[in-house]
Write a protein that holds these residues in place. Structure first.
Motif, PDB file in Angstrom:
ATOM      1  N   SER A  43      28.181  29.856 -27.096  1.00 39.36           N
ATOM      2  CA  SER A  43      28.694  30.451 -28.327  1.00 39.36           C
ATOM      3  C   SER A  43      28.081  31.824 -28.563  1.00 39.36           C
ATOM      4  CB  SER A  43      28.380  29.547 -29.524  1.00 39.36           C
ATOM      5  OG  SER A  43      26.982  29.561 -29.786  1.00 39.36           O
ATOM      6  N   PHE A  44      28.716  32.594 -29.449  1.00 41.19           N
ATOM      7  CA  PHE A  44      28.135  33.879 -29.829  1.00 41.19           C
ATOM      8  C   PHE A  44      26.830  33.677 -30.589  1.00 41.19           C
ATOM      9  CE2 PHE A  44      32.568  35.347 -29.252  1.00 41.19           C
ATOM     10  CZ  PHE A  44      32.307  36.333 -28.320  1.00 41.19           C
ATOM     11  N   ARG A  45      26.771  32.638 -31.383  1.00 44.36           N
ATOM     12  CA  ARG A  45      25.520  32.347 -32.080  1.00 44.36           C
ATOM     13  C   ARG A  45      24.416  32.066 -31.066  1.00 44.36           C
ATOM     14  NH1 ARG A  45      21.634  33.623 -34.837  1.00 44.36           N
ATOM     15  NH2 ARG A  45      20.396  31.964 -35.782  1.00 44.36           N
ATOM     16  N   GLY A  46      24.789  31.418 -29.971  1.00 42.58           N
ATOM     17  CA  GLY A  46      23.816  31.165 -28.917  1.00 42.58           C
ATOM     18  C   GLY A  46      23.295  32.448 -28.304  1.00 42.58           C
ATOM     19  N   LEU A  47      24.186  33.408 -28.061  1.00 44.24           N
ATOM     20  CA  LEU A  47      23.751  34.706 -27.538  1.00 44.24           C
ATOM     21  C   LEU A  47      22.795  35.393 -28.515  1.00 44.24           C
ATOM     22  CD1 LEU A  47      26.885  36.441 -25.948  1.00 44.24           C
ATOM     23  CD2 LEU A  47      24.750  35.814 -24.797  1.00 44.24           C
ATOM     24  N   ALA A  61      26.666  31.963 -16.301  1.00 50.07           N
ATOM     25  CA  ALA A  61      27.056  30.564 -16.485  1.00 50.07           C
ATOM     26  C   ALA A  61      27.319  30.262 -17.957  1.00 50.07           C
ATOM     27  CB  ALA A  61      25.971  29.638 -15.937  1.00 50.07           C
ATOM     28  N   GLY A  62      26.490  30.830 -18.836  1.00 49.73           N
ATOM     29  CA  GLY A  62      26.714  30.635 -20.264  1.00 49.73           C
ATOM     30  C   GLY A  62      28.018  31.258 -20.728  1.00 49.73           C
ATOM     31  N   LEU A  63      28.337  32.429 -20.222  1.00 49.24           N
ATOM     32  CA  LEU A  63      29.589  33.089 -20.580  1.00 49.24           C
ATOM     33  C   LEU A  63      30.796  32.308 -20.056  1.00 49.24           C
ATOM     34  CD1 LEU A  63      28.455  36.756 -19.891  1.00 49.24           C
ATOM     35  CD2 LEU A  63      28.846  35.723 -22.137  1.00 49.24           C
ATOM     36  N   VAL A  64      30.665  31.723 -18.876  1.00 49.99           N
ATOM     37  CA  VAL A  64      31.739  30.879 -18.342  1.00 49.99           C
ATOM     38  C   VAL A  64      31.945  29.666 -19.246  1.00 49.99           C
ATOM     39  CG1 VAL A  64      32.394  29.346 -16.440  1.00 49.99           C
ATOM     40  CG2 VAL A  64      31.506  31.642 -15.952  1.00 49.99           C
ATOM     41  N   ARG A  65      30.849  29.079 -19.738  1.00 49.97           N
ATOM     42  CA  ARG A  65      30.982  27.956 -20.669  1.00 49.97           C
ATOM     43  C   ARG A  65      31.684  28.400 -21.955  1.00 49.97           C
ATOM     44  NH1 ARG A  65      25.913  26.708 -18.511  1.00 49.97           N
ATOM     45  NH2 ARG A  65      24.789  27.730 -20.217  1.00 49.97           N
ATOM     46  N   MET A  66      31.409  29.629 -22.386  1.00 47.91           N
ATOM     47  CA  MET A  66      32.105  30.148 -23.561  1.00 47.91           C
ATOM     48  C   MET A  66      33.602  30.270 -23.304  1.00 47.91           C
ATOM     49  SD  MET A  66      29.244  32.954 -24.827  1.00 47.91           S
ATOM     50  CE  MET A  66      30.207  33.620 -26.195  1.00 47.91           C
ATOM     51  N   GLN A  67      33.961  30.663 -22.091  1.00 48.83           N
ATOM     52  CA  GLN A  67      35.384  30.690 -21.735  1.00 48.83           C
ATOM     53  C   GLN A  67      35.965  29.281 -21.733  1.00 48.83           C
ATOM     54  OE1 GLN A  67      35.072  33.017 -17.994  1.00 48.83           O
ATOM     55  NE2 GLN A  67      36.663  34.344 -18.872  1.00 48.83           N
ATOM     56  N   ASP A  68      35.243  28.349 -21.122  1.00 47.84           N
ATOM     57  CA  ASP A  68      35.725  26.969 -21.042  1.00 47.84           C
ATOM     58  C   ASP A  68      35.875  26.343 -22.423  1.00 47.84           C
ATOM     59  OD1 ASP A  68      35.706  27.219 -18.296  1.00 47.84           O
ATOM     60  OD2 ASP A  68      33.799  26.160 -18.020  1.00 47.84           O
ATOM     61  N   SER A  69      35.037  26.796 -23.368  1.00 49.88           N
ATOM     62  CA  SER A  69      35.088  26.261 -24.735  1.00 49.88           C
ATOM     63  C   SER A  69      36.136  26.962 -25.596  1.00 49.88           C
ATOM     64  CB  SER A  69      33.715  26.420 -25.411  1.00 49.88           C
ATOM     65  OG  SER A  69      32.708  25.750 -24.692  1.00 49.88           O
ATOM     66  N   ARG A 123      40.603  33.756 -36.788  1.00 52.03           N
ATOM     67  CA  ARG A 123      39.146  33.907 -36.800  1.00 52.03           C
ATOM     68  C   ARG A 123      38.583  33.591 -35.413  1.00 52.03           C
ATOM     69  NH1 ARG A 123      36.762  30.509 -41.634  1.00 52.03           N
ATOM     70  NH2 ARG A 123      34.895  31.659 -40.969  1.00 52.03           N
ATOM     71  N   VAL A 124      37.389  34.151 -35.127  1.00 49.64           N
ATOM     72  CA  VAL A 124      36.734  33.881 -33.849  1.00 49.64           C
ATOM     73  C   VAL A 124      36.131  32.486 -33.880  1.00 49.64           C
ATOM     74  CG1 VAL A 124      34.860  34.548 -32.323  1.00 49.64           C
ATOM     75  CG2 VAL A 124      36.216  36.295 -33.471  1.00 49.64           C
ATOM     76  N   PRO A 125      36.483  31.616 -32.949  1.00 51.05           N
ATOM     77  CA  PRO A 125      35.928  30.256 -32.956  1.00 51.05           C
ATOM     78  C   PRO A 125      34.458  30.255 -32.548  1.00 51.05           C
ATOM     79  CG  PRO A 125      37.202  30.603 -30.964  1.00 51.05           C
ATOM     80  CD  PRO A 125      37.391  31.829 -31.816  1.00 51.05           C
ATOM     81  N   GLU A 126      33.688  29.394 -33.159  1.00 48.99           N
ATOM     82  CA  GLU A 126      32.283  29.204 -32.796  1.00 48.99           C
ATOM     83  C   GLU A 126      32.139  27.769 -32.337  1.00 48.99           C
ATOM     84  OE1 GLU A 126      29.186  30.905 -32.681  1.00 48.99           O
ATOM     85  OE2 GLU A 126      30.602  32.519 -32.458  1.00 48.99           O
ATOM     86  N   VAL A 127      31.968  27.565 -31.053  1.00 48.24           N
ATOM     87  CA  VAL A 127      31.877  26.222 -30.495  1.00 48.24           C
ATOM     88  C   VAL A 127      30.461  25.977 -30.028  1.00 48.24           C
ATOM     89  CG1 VAL A 127      32.797  24.637 -28.779  1.00 48.24           C
ATOM     90  CG2 VAL A 127      34.238  26.439 -29.723  1.00 48.24           C
ATOM     91  N   GLY A 128      29.752  25.085 -30.673  1.00 45.63           N
ATOM     92  CA  GLY A 128      28.399  24.760 -30.246  1.00 45.63           C
ATOM     93  C   GLY A 128      27.422  25.866 -30.567  1.00 45.63           C
ATOM     94  N   ALA A 129      26.193  25.694 -30.066  1.00 46.99           N
ATOM     95  CA  ALA A 129      25.134  26.688 -30.262  1.00 46.99           C
ATOM     96  C   ALA A 129      24.066  26.449 -29.234  1.00 46.99           C
ATOM     97  CB  ALA A 129      24.556  26.586 -31.663  1.00 46.99           C
ATOM     98  N   LEU A 130      23.271  27.460 -29.027  1.00 48.35           N
ATOM     99  CA  LEU A 130      22.207  27.369 -28.031  1.00 48.35           C
ATOM    100  C   LEU A 130      21.115  26.442 -28.517  1.00 48.35           C
ATOM    101  CD1 LEU A 130      20.977  29.178 -25.455  1.00 48.35           C
ATOM    102  CD2 LEU A 130      19.508  29.934 -27.285  1.00 48.35           C
ATOM    103  N   GLY A 131      20.641  25.578 -27.639  1.00 42.90           N
ATOM    104  CA  GLY A 131      19.437  24.797 -27.906  1.00 42.90           C
ATOM    105  C   GLY A 131      19.600  23.684 -28.916  1.00 42.90           C
ATOM    106  N   ARG A 132      20.813  23.308 -29.242  1.00 40.05           N
ATOM    107  CA  ARG A 132      20.972  22.222 -30.184  1.00 40.05           C
ATOM    108  C   ARG A 132      20.656  20.903 -29.561  1.00 40.05           C
ATOM    109  NH1 ARG A 132      26.047  21.903 -34.177  1.00 40.05           N
ATOM    110  NH2 ARG A 132      27.133  23.064 -32.622  1.00 40.05           N
TER     111      ARG A 132
END
Length: 223
Positions: A91-95, A148-156, A214-223
Motif C-alpha cells: 500500500s501507499f501507507r506502507g511506502l 516485490a512490494g510494488l508488484v504486490r500493490m499491483q496485484d492488490s 478515490r485511490v484504494p488503500e489495501v493493507g499496510a506495511l507491518g500489520r
C-alpha cells in the motif's frame, strides 16, 4: 549439517575463535562506517577490538580480507532490516511507513556517515572491481525488495497494471541513496525526506482509481 567456521588458514574455529573474529569484524565495521575504509588501519581495528596482532592476523592477514567481510556484514544487516520493513508492503501507507522508519533511523545521527552500504560503495566501486560487483548484487537484492512490494500493490489493485515496478523501485532506491548523501552533507535528514516524498509522489501517479474515483488503500506495511 552447517559448515563450521574456519580461519584464513582453513583451520576450524573454536567458540572462542569465532567470538574473537566477530569482535574484530564488528569493530572494523563500526570504524569503517564512521572513518571510512581508507582511514581505518588494521592497528586501529586491533586496538578497538582489544585483540593482539597474532589474533588479528590469524583471522585477517590483510586489510582486503577484512574489508570483504565488512561488506558482507553490512549488506546482511541492511538487507535483513529492509526485508522486515518491506516483506508485507502492499500500500501507499506502507511506502510512507518505510520512508518514516529509514528517515527516523538516519535522524538519530543527524544524517552523518550516510548509507551503511552506500558509503562502502563510494570508496570501493572505482578501486576494487570484485567488491563493486559484490556490492552491486546486494543493491540489486535491496531494490528487489522494493520491486516485490510494488508488484504486490499491483496485484492488490493499488497500482495500475501498466506501472513498471522495476523502474519505480529503481527510482525509490535512487531517491534513498541520494537522500542519504544530501543528509550526510547537510547533517540534516530533511533533504532525505524530501527526496523520498517526491519519489513516492511519482509512484502515486500510477495509482489505480477506485469506482468512486478515490485511490484504494489495501493493507499496510507491518500489520
Amino acid at each position: 549439517m552447517a559448515e563450521q567456521a574456519r580461519d584464513q588458514n582453513g583451520s576450524r574455529l573454536t567458540e572462542r575463535g569465532r567470538a574473537t573474529r566477530e569482535r574484530i569484524l564488528r569493530a572494523a565495521r563500526d570504524m569503517m562506517y564512521v572513518k571510512g575504509i581508507a582511514a581505518t588501519t588494521l592497528d586501529d581495528v586491533r586496538a578497538a577490538s582489544g585483540t593482539s596482532k597474532s589474533q588479528l592476523y590469524r583471522h585477517y592477514p590483510d586489510k582486503d580480507a577484512l574489508v570483504r567481510d565488512v561488506v558482507e556484514l553490512q549488506a546482511a544487516e541492511v538487507l535483513e532490516r529492509h526485508h522486515q520493513l518491506l516483506r508485507r508492503l502492499n500500500s501507499f501507507r506502507g511506502l510512507e511507513r518505510w520512508r518514516d522508519v529509514v528517515v527516523e533511523r538516519n535522524a538519530l545521527q543527524n544524517g552523518a556517515y550516510g548509507c551503511p552500504l552506500g558509503s562502502l560503495a563510494s570508496e570501493l566501486a572505482d578501486q576494487d572491481e570484485e567488491a563493486r560487483k559484490v556490492i552491486a548484487r546486494h543493491f540489486a537484492t535491496w531494490e528487489g525488495l522494493l520491486e516485490a512490494g510494488l508488484v504486490r500493490m499491483q496485484d492488490s489493485g493499488v497500482l495500475r497494471p501498466d506501472a513498471n515496478a522495476k523502474e519505480l523501485a529503481t527510482g525509490l532506491m535512487a531517491a534513498l541513496q541520494g537522500g542519504y548523501l544530501l543528509a550526510q552533507t547537510a547533517q540534516d535528514v530533511q533533504p532525505m525526506r524530501i527526496a523520498l516524498d517526491m519519489a513516492i509522489a511519482h509512484v502515486r501517479t500510477y495509482a489505480a482509481p477506485a469506482e468512486d474515483g478515490r485511490v484504494p488503500e489495501v493493507g499496510a506495511l507491518g500489520r
